[in-house]
Scaffold this active site. Structure first.
Site, PDB file in Angstrom:
ATOM      1  N   LYS A  84       0.876  -1.179   0.000  1.00  0.00           N
ATOM      2  CA  LYS A  84       0.000   0.000   0.000  1.00  0.00           C
ATOM      3  C   LYS A  84       0.911   1.226   0.000  1.00  0.00           C
ATOM      4  CE  LYS A  84      -1.903   3.055   1.955  1.00  0.00           C
ATOM      5  NZ  LYS A  84      -1.740   4.487   1.580  1.00  0.00           N
ATOM      6  N   GLU A 117       9.069   1.324  11.334  1.00  0.00           N
ATOM      7  CA  GLU A 117      10.167   2.272  11.137  1.00  0.00           C
ATOM      8  C   GLU A 117       9.532   3.654  11.154  1.00  0.00           C
ATOM      9  OE1 GLU A 117      12.435   4.722  10.197  1.00  0.00           O
ATOM     10  OE2 GLU A 117      12.479   4.018   8.126  1.00  0.00           O
ATOM     11  N   CYS A 159      13.390  10.191   7.560  1.00  0.00           N
ATOM     12  CA  CYS A 159      13.246   9.792   8.970  1.00  0.00           C
ATOM     13  C   CYS A 159      14.582   9.812   9.675  1.00  0.00           C
ATOM     14  CB  CYS A 159      12.550   8.441   9.095  1.00  0.00           C
ATOM     15  SG  CYS A 159      12.859   7.331   7.759  1.00  0.00           S
ATOM     16  N   GLU A 206      10.085  16.232  15.435  1.00  0.00           N
ATOM     17  CA  GLU A 206      10.514  16.026  14.059  1.00  0.00           C
ATOM     18  C   GLU A 206       9.867  17.103  13.187  1.00  0.00           C
ATOM     19  OE1 GLU A 206       9.140  12.341  12.284  1.00  0.00           O
ATOM     20  OE2 GLU A 206      11.141  12.008  11.451  1.00  0.00           O
TER      21      GLU A 206
HETATM   22  P1  ADP Z   1       3.498  10.712   6.774  1.00  0.00           P
HETATM   23  O1  ADP Z   1       3.191  11.587   7.952  1.00  0.00           O
HETATM   24  O2  ADP Z   1       4.933  10.545   6.478  1.00  0.00           O
HETATM   25  O3  ADP Z   1       2.602  10.956   5.594  1.00  0.00           O
HETATM   26  P2  ADP Z   1       1.800   8.584   7.631  1.00  0.00           P
HETATM   27  O4  ADP Z   1       2.122   7.782   8.816  1.00  0.00           O
HETATM   28  O5  ADP Z   1       0.657   9.514   7.694  1.00  0.00           O
HETATM   29  O6  ADP Z   1       3.156   9.288   7.282  1.00  0.00           O
HETATM   30  O7  ADP Z   1       1.592   7.686   6.344  1.00  0.00           O
HETATM   31  C1  ADP Z   1       2.422   6.605   6.024  1.00  0.00           C
HETATM   32  C2  ADP Z   1       1.588   5.544   5.346  1.00  0.00           C
HETATM   33  O8  ADP Z   1       0.586   5.087   6.253  1.00  0.00           O
HETATM   34  C3  ADP Z   1       0.832   6.017   4.110  1.00  0.00           C
HETATM   35  O9  ADP Z   1       0.839   4.969   3.148  1.00  0.00           O
HETATM   36  C4  ADP Z   1      -0.566   6.257   4.643  1.00  0.00           C
HETATM   37  O10 ADP Z   1      -1.562   6.146   3.652  1.00  0.00           O
HETATM   38  C5  ADP Z   1      -0.681   5.138   5.639  1.00  0.00           C
HETATM   39  N1  ADP Z   1      -1.700   5.365   6.684  1.00  0.00           N
HETATM   40  C6  ADP Z   1      -2.142   6.538   7.182  1.00  0.00           C
HETATM   41  N2  ADP Z   1      -3.079   6.335   8.130  1.00  0.00           N
HETATM   42  C7  ADP Z   1      -3.235   4.998   8.243  1.00  0.00           C
HETATM   43  C8  ADP Z   1      -4.034   4.136   9.075  1.00  0.00           C
HETATM   44  N3  ADP Z   1      -4.871   4.621   9.983  1.00  0.00           N
HETATM   45  N4  ADP Z   1      -3.904   2.800   8.929  1.00  0.00           N
HETATM   46  C9  ADP Z   1      -3.032   2.287   8.022  1.00  0.00           C
HETATM   47  N5  ADP Z   1      -2.261   3.025   7.220  1.00  0.00           N
HETATM   48  C10 ADP Z   1      -2.348   4.368   7.322  1.00  0.00           C
END
Ligand code: ADP
Ligand code: MG
Length: 482
Positions: A177, A252, A286, A384
């Site tokens: 995903k 990570e 990161c 961060e």
């Molecule tokens: P960033 O802040 O770097 O965008 P996120 O943690 O928001 O990082 O997103 C990293 C990944 O996690 C993306 O692929 C995002 O679509 C996915 N993601 C965001 N929210 C959820 C959730 N509740 N459950 C699973 N995956 C999620």
């Protein structure tokens, strides 16, 4: 660039098709703010189907394939990735806003992961264990089965390399995903891998939102292992979802990684690393070396020289390949700007770069900013920022340096710059981090080197041989033969 933005959809069981719900997400170019096209947004039913396809592959052709043949296929995909270097780099630069030469490095890294894990696939051994008379005992390293990979937008190709490729090498079948902000190279990778001979179902890609595709994949009872790279808050939600199925996770997460500069450091060697570790990918890394801790004897000199370098930095469109690109989104720019504003109010701005004249007005640019004389407990030294900003913090001695360095909830990476061999060894042990670099930072990305965090930076290790252990489960066989 000739990418057909309407071409891909979801990739399941070796076939492309639109999302089951017909939902889409916009594809944005962060350099200009323009919408380039639409991306399929996978539905819950699409994720179910992708997991089922992965299960079939793990129990079928892919799972049954001898390890050396799996390895050969991965190596071949690596060659195919390199053959598409220019197109992949341009696509990543456009989608992520990453300066072109940095996007090229990501293509090289992905190819290296395919080469490394392709070569390692048939070199993962179990053990025989001396036991009581009349027994022969041995261990088997077996794939988990179906692995889920939820990845962020900042380094899609590198993270596919260290996560998906390591899982495939050990005989798992994967569901990927990608992030909603940057999915295009993940989709291209699926196409390249299929063309190079990866069997249908071994890799399935379900682009879409975190709330739908991500959350459903993380909670899916048909997934045997989850790897996640992203924010700490989402990582915690993913671990909670995985806990309900009692499956292992690799997380990570973020970081606030320190670089420690001692009076006896080789500053000519250190200086390019000090700044680069903070501005690479516009600081959206990161493992960014965002806190610079400097001993008093060289403090003024380090601040002055870093400030001079900041004065030369320009943020501009990815294809102009300047030192810094745009941030990924308008939302990210607002967040980073709020930190910069706080810093301008409460801290000393030591150096500042420029937004280049050629940067389109709709792009998400911020001026790279260096803050000096910062206390270790200030918000800009604790949180961060995920933008091109660094803080410089003075210290007196080793003990104080370690206390400041370890004084955040994170623990991903640390750098030590000193000529004193004893200090190098002592501090490498005392710093809370998953990787410590001595007189370098990042070891040029080394795909061979295990990587991961402690504390709020997550747990589990990716990269290197260590990842192969994480993507397998150990079976002990005890035979009693008298
Ligand atoms: P960033 O802040 O770097 O965008 P996120 O943690 O928001 O990082 O997103 C990293 C990944 O996690 C993306 O692929 C995002 O679509 C996915 N993601 C965001 N929210 C959820 C959730 N509740 N459950 C699973 N995956 C999620
Ligand atoms: Mg994009």
């Amino acid at each position: 660039m000739t990418y057909d933005f309407a071409r891909d959809g979801v990739f399941i069981a070796g076939r492309w098709r639109p999302s089951g719900s017909g939902d889409t997400l916009p594809i944005e170019d962060p350099s200009s703010g323009e919408t380039l096209g639409e991306l399929a947004a996978a539905s819950a039913a699409d994720v179910d189907e992708a997991v089922a396809a992965a299960r079939a592959a793990s129990e079928g052709d892919w799972g049954a394939m001898p390890a050396f043949e799996r390895g050969r296929i991965l190596s071949r995909i690596g060659q195919a990735v390199l053959a598409e270097m220019d197109a992949l780099a341009a696509l990543e630069a456009t989608d992520v806003g990453k300066p072109l030469s940095q996007a090229r490095n990501d293509v090289v890294a992905l190819a290296r992961y395919l080469e490394f894990y392709g070569g390692a696939a048939d070199k993962l051994h179990g053990e025989t264990i001396p036991f009581q008379a009349g027994y022969t005992v041995y261990t088997l390293r077996e794939p988990h089965g179906v692995t889920g990979h939820i990845i962020p937008w900042n380094y899609p190709m590198q993270i596919i390399g260290r996560s998906v490729v390591a899982a495939l090498a050990t005989g798992n079948a994967a569901v990927l995903k990608p992030a909603e902000q940057a999915s295009l190279t993940a989709l291209s990778f699926a196409r390249i891998a299929a063309e190079a001979g990866l069997p249908a179902g071994a890799l399935n890609v379900v682009p879409g939102t975190g709330a739908v595709a991500g959350a459903i994949l993380a909670a899916h009872p048909g997934v045997d292992h989850i790897s996640f790279t992203g924010s700490t808050a989402v990582g915690q939600a993913i671990q909670a979802a995985a806990a309900r199925n009692a499956v292992p996770v690799t997380l990570e997460l973020g970081g606030k990684s320190p670089q420690l500069v001692f009076d006896d450091a080789d500053l000519d060697k250190a200086l390019p690393f000090l700044v680069n570790a903070g501005i690479q990918n516009a600081g959206q890394t990161c493992s960014a070396g965002s806190r610079i801790l400097v001993q008093r004897g060289v403090y003024d000199q380090v601040v002055e020289r870093m400030a001079a370098r900041y004065g030369d930095l320009r943020a501009g469109p990815a294809m102009a390949d300047l030192e810094v690109g745009p941030l990924i989104s308008a939302k990210q720019r607002v967040m980073v700007e709020s930190y910069l504003e706080l810093g301008r109010r409460e801290l000393t701005v030591a150096g500042e770069g420029k937004i280049a004249a050629e940067a389109p007005a709709g792009g998400h640019y911020v001026a790279p900013t260096l803050f000096a004389d910062v206390r270790g407990d200030h918000a800009l030294a604790q949180e961060e920022i995920f933008g091109p900003a660094q803080v410089v913090i003075p210290f007196d001695d080793d003990a104080q340096a370690v206390a400041i360095a370890n004084g955040t909830p994170y623990g991903l990476v640390a750098g030590i710059w000193t000529a004193d061999g004893g200090r190098q060894m002592r501090l490498a042990k005392r710093l809370r981090a998953g990787q410590v670099f001595i007189n370098n930072y990042g070891a040029a990305g080394g795909v061979e080197l295990p990587f991961g965090g402690v504390g709020r930076s997550g747990h589990g290790r990716e990269k290197g041989f260590e990842a192969l252990y994480a993507f397998t489960t150990l079976k002990t066989v005890a035979a009693h033969h008298g």
